[in-house]
Design an enzyme around this catalytic site. Structure first.
Site, PDB file in Angstrom:
ATOM      1  N   HIS A 217      28.958  90.807  81.595  1.00 59.19           N
ATOM      2  CA  HIS A 217      30.344  90.441  81.915  1.00 59.19           C
ATOM      3  C   HIS A 217      31.265  91.364  81.124  1.00 59.19           C
ATOM      4  O   HIS A 217      31.394  91.244  79.907  1.00 59.19           O
ATOM      5  CB  HIS A 217      30.597  88.974  81.543  1.00 59.19           C
ATOM      6  CG  HIS A 217      31.842  88.389  82.133  1.00 59.19           C
ATOM      7  ND1 HIS A 217      33.089  88.713  81.685  1.00 59.19           N
ATOM      8  CD2 HIS A 217      32.022  87.505  83.161  1.00 59.19           C
ATOM      9  CE1 HIS A 217      33.998  88.049  82.390  1.00 59.19           C
ATOM     10  NE2 HIS A 217      33.376  87.312  83.292  1.00 59.19           N
TER      11      HIS A 217
ATOM     12  N   CYS B  21      43.664  52.709  72.078  1.00 57.99           N
ATOM     13  CA  CYS B  21      44.536  51.761  72.771  1.00 57.99           C
ATOM     14  C   CYS B  21      44.086  51.701  74.218  1.00 57.99           C
ATOM     15  O   CYS B  21      42.920  51.919  74.516  1.00 57.99           O
ATOM     16  CB  CYS B  21      46.004  52.171  72.639  1.00 57.99           C
ATOM     17  SG  CYS B  21      46.367  53.810  73.282  1.00 57.99           S
TER      18      CYS B  21
END
Length: 693
Positions: A615, A29
């Protein structure tokens, strides 16, 4: 660069909703991609919303799913449809040809209500573009009238402005006048009826021949009477010996909606009766033969009566209790729009313009829209203050779509429905704007027309302000609605304290990861400079063939790591290590180019240019160094196996964080190959990644 980004966004969206094989159909839309999926149960909404360019995601009943993009939805839609996998995907149809798939699953006790509002929504939604275009054309005319250039409000515009004005007038009236034909086309398409058949039946009431039936001189059997209250003329013609009420159907929307609903029944019945080889001839023929007279004699007058009756009821409320009306409209819209229940009111606006010559709903509605945009402006202010790049981009796009297009969906789905604190503050803005219209409308307008009115179907944006009258009441009201909502959001924030802390931690995590990823190239320059200054030292450089495990534990694939940045390989190929001990050692020999204060990560540049990131844990930057005892500093040279840090794994787990440690080669693309070695238990230093230069 832009096309690359859009292509990446398209691929990520398709992947996030389950891939091409999970997509039955895709349409869009004004602001949203609308998916019909085979199975929407497994979609992660946060994952979809984290994609660059996505403003929000909206699960719906059944397996329907909406992804809010904003004004660039057409570009993203095209990018998705042009993906090689989508071209061959079964059910991936174009926006112009896709028909709503039959709902295989029941949607509860009120499924018919859901279907009814879908019917309304899908009949209007494709017309938003031309309705917006028409509203801007009339807005320009209103500005010219205000400046005294053209008589926009003149009684006899043809005489006052001449052919030029009539031509300009035709440009925007074309949308409104032929709107019933357009609605009939979309409604028929929605109900799986030949859309051109629906348009043709409605167009029969717009032909010069039908319109000429009101000529009493030409057709003595036609009688016309004038309504003394409305000043309108009503005519009745005798057709086949029966009285037919003649109406002007320009701008009417209830008539095509009712007509197509009945046409669908007739159409399906005829398709069952006639063999397929003759359906092309007899189904359209008999449908027209039945539905055109039925529409002219019964459905048309009934639709006019329905629209007029509803409009008259609201007009009575607006005249009798303008304060109540001006407050109710902006307060109910924030709840109607997200559910798609605002379409009946939009239909009434169009009916009012056609029947009364003006509409009185859009003025108070503007208070809601600008309160919505004001709340978004408050979010934008806070995101700029907090340096929240993602939310700043989202709010900027949503605010632009609102202020210049009058479209609220990017704000609603991208921001407001995601942060529940916004709605109460926005509602205060709606109340303030509606109350202002009610007070000023009561004091400064009188008679049958109270409050703020407009003669056009206008999207309530900055560009369409001139179409409202009295313009000064409208401007004051929407300004109050905007600034009240904006100030309340700024003062009290749109996030809970927990959401604010989470956003801050996420930003710090992103900044830390970015620093780790970008620091290595800087180190590479300094390493090259040092090598040039001392060529004799190059003989002692250590070549990197493997990356060792920094910790003892179980090696897993990045696919199993619960961090989308690492699992997507955005920072490079590597592995995860589920640790069994808290001693963190250097996986390679090289120079530490990054050691953040939090101690949760280490970036190492090897002598031959391999950049490795360790990490420790997921989102552990939020611990701000707690449970981490760092043994090294930035710029220090380490040998493989040297201690980097001692980590309290139990403390990290008790704080609610995953201890999985990620090891990646951040410059993977510069290597010939980077191969993870997974699925085994390892001791510190044992190979987990093979690297080929």
């Amino acid at each position: 660069m832009q096309s690359t980004t859009q292509g990446s966004t398209a691929e990520q969206i398709v992947s996030a909703v389950g891939g091409p094989e999970n997509i039955i159909s895709l349409t869009h839309c004004a602001t949203r991609l609308r998916f019909e999926l085979r199975d929407a149960a497994g979609i992660s909404q946060p994952a979809v919303e984290s994609i660059d360019g996505v403003l929000g995601a909206v699960p719906q009943s059944g397996d329907r799913y909406q992804v809010v993009i904003g004004g660039g939805v057409q570009t993203v839609y095209n990018a998705i449809m042009n993906l090689p996998d989508m071209r061959g995907a079964k059910g991936a149809l174009s926006d112009a040809d896709v028909k709503a798939a039959a709902r295989a699953k029941a949607r509860g006790k009120v499924a018919w209500v859901d279907a009814f509002f879908e019917y309304l929504s899908d009949s209007f939604r494709p017309l938003l573009g031309v309705l917006l275009g028409g509203s801007l054309i009339i807005a320009i005319a209103a500005v010219l009238d205000a400046l005294g250039i053209v008589p926009f409000q003149g009684v006899d515009r043809a005489a006052e402005a001449g052919a030029t004005w009539i031509f300009w007038d035709a440009m925007w009236r074309a949308v409104l006048y032929f709107l019933p034909i357009m609605v009939a086309y979309n409604a028929a398409k929605k109900l799986d009826v030949d859309p051109w058949l629906g348009a043709t039946i409605m167009a029969a009431l717009f032909t010069p021949e039908f319109m000429s039936l009101t000529d009493t001189a030409k057709f003595p059997g036609t009688t016309c009477t004038t309504n003394p209250t409305l000043g309108t003329e009503s005519c009745v013609a005798t057709i086949f010996g029966l009285p037919m009420q003649l109406n002007g159907y320009g701008g009417q929307v209830f008539v095509p909606l009712m007509m197509v609903a009945i046409l669908a029944l007739v159409y399906r019945f005829l398709k069952k009766v006639f063999p397929e080889n003759v359906q092309m001839v007899f189904v359209p023929f008999l449908s027209m033969l039945v539905m055109i007279p039925l529409t002219a004699f019964l459905i048309g007058p009934l639709g006019i009566w329905l629209g007029t009756g509803l409009g008259a009821g609201l007009a009575w409320l607006n005249t009798s209790a303008p304060m109540v009306f001006a407050i109710i409209i902006p307060l109910i819209y924030p709840f109607l729009v997200p559910l798609g229940l605002h379409w009946p009111l939009n239909a009434l606006m169009l009916a009012n313009i056609q029947t009364l010559g003006y509409d009185f709903i859009q003025g108070p509605m503007g208070a809601w829209n600008f309160a919505c945009f004001g709340a978004t402006a408050g979010v934008l202010f806070l995101s700029m203050r907090d340096k929240d790049t993602v939310m700043r981009q989202t709010a900027t796009g949503a605010l632009a779509a609102g202020l210049f297009g009058g479209i609220s969906e990017p704000s609603l789905y991208g921001i407001h429905l995601r942060f529940k604190r916004i709605y109460p503050r926005m509602l205060v803005g709606c109340l303030a704007g509606g109350l202002t219209i009610g007070i000023l409308g009561t004091l400064f307008t009188s008679g049958d027309v109270r409050g703020v009115t407009t003669g056009a179907f206008a999207f309530t944006s900055l560009l369409t302000i001139p179409v409202f009258n009295p313009i000064w009441i409208y401007v004051v009201s929407i300004a109050i609605a905007f600034f009240v909502a904006m100030v309340l959001v700024i003062i009290s924030d749109y996030r809970t304290p927990e959401q604010k802390a989470e956003a801050l931690a996420a930003r710090e995590q992103a900044e830390a990861d970015l620093a780790l990823a970008t620091a290595a190239p800087v180190a590479a320059t300094s390493t090259a400079t040092a090598a040039a200054a001392a060529p004799a030292a190059t003989a002692t450089l250590v070549a990197t063939a493997v990356v060792g495990s920094p910790m003892a534990g179980r090696v897993v694939s990045l696919d199993d790591v619960e961090d989308k940045v690492f699992s997507s390989r955005a920072l490079g190929e590597g592995v995860g290590v589920v640790p069994t001990a808290g001693r963190v050692t250097a996986p390679v020999t090289g120079t530490l180019v990054t050691v953040p204060k939090s101690g949760h990560a280490f970036g190492i540049k090897t002598d031959d240019g391999v950049e490795v990131l360790v990490h420790v844990g997921i989102d552990t930057v939020r611990l701000k160094g707690e449970h981490f005892d760092v043994a090294v500093t930035k710029g220090q040279r380490v040998e493989a196996g040297d201690l980097l840090a001692d980590v309290n794994l139990d403390g990290i787990r008790e704080a609610g964080y995953d201890t999985t440690t990620i090891v990646v080669v951040t410059n993977t693309k510069a290597m010939a190959s980077v191969t993870p070695i997974t699925g085994s238990d390892v001791a510190p230093g044992e190979p987990v990644i093979e690297v080929t230069r």
